[in-house]
Design a protein around this motif. Sequence first.
Motif, short mmCIF file in Angstrom:
data_model
loop_
_atom_site.label_atom_id
_atom_site.label_comp_id
_atom_site.label_asym_id
_atom_site.label_seq_id
_atom_site.Cartn_x
_atom_site.Cartn_y
_atom_site.Cartn_z
N GLY A 132 0.81 -1.23 0.00
CA GLY A 132 0.00 0.00 0.00
C GLY A 132 0.84 1.27 0.00
N PHE A 133 2.16 1.14 -0.10
CA PHE A 133 3.01 2.35 -0.13
C PHE A 133 2.67 3.15 -1.38
CE2 PHE A 133 7.25 4.22 -1.38
CZ PHE A 133 7.21 5.24 -0.44
N PRO A 134 2.32 4.41 -1.22
CA PRO A 134 1.88 5.18 -2.39
C PRO A 134 2.99 5.48 -3.39
CG PRO A 134 1.75 6.50 -0.36
CD PRO A 134 2.15 5.13 0.05
N GLY A 135 4.25 5.36 -2.97
CA GLY A 135 5.35 5.67 -3.88
C GLY A 135 5.80 4.51 -4.74
N GLY A 136 4.98 3.48 -4.89
CA GLY A 136 5.36 2.33 -5.73
C GLY A 136 4.14 1.56 -6.17
N ASP A 137 4.33 0.63 -7.11
CA ASP A 137 3.23 -0.22 -7.58
C ASP A 137 3.32 -1.59 -6.91
OD1 ASP A 137 2.43 1.76 -9.38
OD2 ASP A 137 4.01 1.11 -10.79
N ALA A 138 2.17 -2.22 -6.72
CA ALA A 138 2.15 -3.55 -6.10
C ALA A 138 2.85 -4.55 -7.01
CB ALA A 138 0.71 -3.98 -5.87
N LEU A 139 3.57 -5.48 -6.37
CA LEU A 139 4.31 -6.51 -7.10
C LEU A 139 4.08 -7.81 -6.36
CD1 LEU A 139 6.70 -7.00 -9.24
CD2 LEU A 139 8.24 -6.70 -7.29
N ASP A 140 4.04 -8.92 -7.11
CA ASP A 140 3.93 -10.21 -6.44
C ASP A 140 5.24 -10.48 -5.68
OD1 ASP A 140 2.15 -12.83 -6.55
OD2 ASP A 140 4.28 -13.40 -6.59
N GLY A 141 5.12 -10.95 -4.43
CA GLY A 141 6.30 -11.17 -3.60
C GLY A 141 7.34 -12.05 -4.27
N ALA A 142 6.88 -13.12 -4.94
CA ALA A 142 7.81 -14.07 -5.56
C ALA A 142 8.58 -13.40 -6.71
CB ALA A 142 7.05 -15.29 -6.08
N ASP A 143 7.94 -12.42 -7.36
CA ASP A 143 8.59 -11.77 -8.51
C ASP A 143 9.71 -10.83 -8.10
OD1 ASP A 143 6.88 -13.11 -10.14
OD2 ASP A 143 5.47 -11.45 -10.37
N LEU A 144 9.79 -10.50 -6.82
CA LEU A 144 10.87 -9.62 -6.37
C LEU A 144 12.23 -10.23 -6.68
CD1 LEU A 144 11.37 -7.22 -3.73
CD2 LEU A 144 12.90 -9.18 -3.51
N LEU A 145 12.30 -11.56 -6.55
CA LEU A 145 13.60 -12.23 -6.69
C LEU A 145 14.09 -12.27 -8.14
CD1 LEU A 145 12.78 -15.16 -4.25
CD2 LEU A 145 14.33 -13.26 -3.80
N THR A 146 13.19 -12.05 -9.07
CA THR A 146 13.57 -12.15 -10.48
C THR A 146 13.48 -10.79 -11.18
OG1 THR A 146 11.31 -12.85 -10.99
CG2 THR A 146 12.93 -14.59 -10.67
N GLN A 147 13.56 -9.72 -10.40
CA GLN A 147 13.56 -8.38 -10.99
C GLN A 147 14.84 -8.13 -11.78
OE1 GLN A 147 11.09 -5.85 -10.90
NE2 GLN A 147 10.09 -7.78 -10.41
N ASP A 148 14.74 -7.27 -12.77
CA ASP A 148 15.90 -6.93 -13.59
C ASP A 148 16.70 -5.83 -12.86
OD1 ASP A 148 17.73 -6.58 -15.53
OD2 ASP A 148 16.35 -5.77 -17.05
N VAL A 149 17.50 -6.28 -11.90
CA VAL A 149 18.31 -5.35 -11.11
C VAL A 149 19.77 -5.84 -11.12
CG1 VAL A 149 16.53 -4.50 -9.53
CG2 VAL A 149 17.68 -6.67 -9.04
N ASP A 150 20.68 -5.00 -10.68
CA ASP A 150 22.08 -5.42 -10.59
C ASP A 150 22.33 -6.23 -9.32
OD1 ASP A 150 22.94 -3.97 -12.94
OD2 ASP A 150 22.53 -2.16 -11.77
#
Length: 441
Positions: free
Chosen positions: A295-313
């Motif tokens: 519910g943080f207004p500064g971001g969009d909701a994401l599935d918890g499992a998808d956090l691990l496969t984000q395109d990040v460094d």
Amino acid sequence: MTDLLAATTMSTATDAAPAPGPAPTVDHIATPLTDARAQLAEAIGLLGYENGLHQMLATPRRELTVAVPLRLDSGESRLYIGHRVQHNFSRGPAKGGLRYAPNVNLDEVRALAMWMTWKCALLDVPYGGAKGGLAIDPREHSMAELERVTRRYTSEILPIIGPERDIPAPDIGTDEQTMAWIMDTYSVNSGYTVPGIVTGKPIALGGSQGRASATSRGVTHIALAALRHVGLDPARSTAAVQGFGKVGADAARFLSAAGVRVTAVSDQYGAILNTGGLDVEALSEHVRATGSVVGFPGGDALDGADLLTQDVDLLVPAAVEGVLHDGNAGDVLARVIVEGANGPTTPAADRILRERGILVVPDILANAGGVIVSYFEWVQANQAYWWRADEVESRLEERMLSAWQHVLGYAEARDLSLRTAATALAVERVAEAHRLRGLYP
Ligand code: NAD
């Protein structure tokens, strides 16, 4: 429910002997304990140690399981099961956190205690490894109930803890208030104040400057060094952090302060994403107010499992064990993984990530900042002489970065993963202490 239901069992874990043979390769049978033993078996194979020593190192020296009755505010009572496992004492008193979570079980505590032994040895702090756990959901209880259950658990494990025996600290679901209750219970039973019985206690009771954020600071020092090592400029890098508790929240804050763009964060309730970068300070405020990142207004909701496969460094798992496994390791896009949590990567995932050229900085190195400053706190409490915050911070950074260089050099010289190198270095130190002390009788 009466105290007659309180049962205590104490054992040396003869059922915990390792199964000789190759490490398990199929993740569906993986548990934190099978993972920890597989990592140990690999290090033992590398070091060429004999089976008797392997069995000794795979088996906790002492385990205590206790029944902990709790009188609820309503007047009813409930019974919880707790454990304290002391994996090894060869290099000093046992040291390790105390976890309050509903799924705590003896095998998990055994694994966490073993990892503590390697972590203390790797960072050359003069401790063995221990861990405690109580199978309770702290969110279901009032502060008064948590105080009573903590004091009762402490009373039950009292015979085996002490500033020269075994020193608890915070972990999942516990905090500095929990440590204050443990210190008070132990001190009342001793007849005098014993600040060295716990670390991670409030500063007003002899806690150390910088302890609360030490694990996260250490994670950040290592993450920045690891990013640079693979040729990435931290100020142009992105990160995802799993878990927004004591370790994850401050790691996100310190990484962000160092110029890393933290784009995704999760907790047990969900995840949020902002590819432009999350405002971590505002997010912390939101979590303080609502209890979750959801519910943080500064971001969009994401599935918890998808956090691990984000395109990040950079990916920082800072929640629980076993989250990176053979089912998702092939989808990880991060270039570097820095383990804030203990045991987040299974051995099968480790192999996949190594094949894919993803650098994994193992827990026993990456999250060791907490036990380093715990050691500083214990030293300060024993001397009744406290250090300034900048002294704590510079000594922490120096120890973390020298361990990083040591592990990196060892791994590169032998073409090993950082985990295998770190575990082998640690196991070698514990085995050397054991050899020098000899086997009694
Ligand atoms: P904590 O209880 O303060 O925070 C845990 C966080 O993880 C919470 O935000 C929770 O919501 C989240 N979480 C739980 N399950 C999750 C899931 N499945 N997916 C996403 N998020 C989830 O605990 P902590 O002290 O921050 O510990 C986190 C990890 O770091 C543990 O593995 C712990 O053993 C390890 N660790 C902690 C310390 C320390 O000093 N506290 C030191 C070294 C290692």
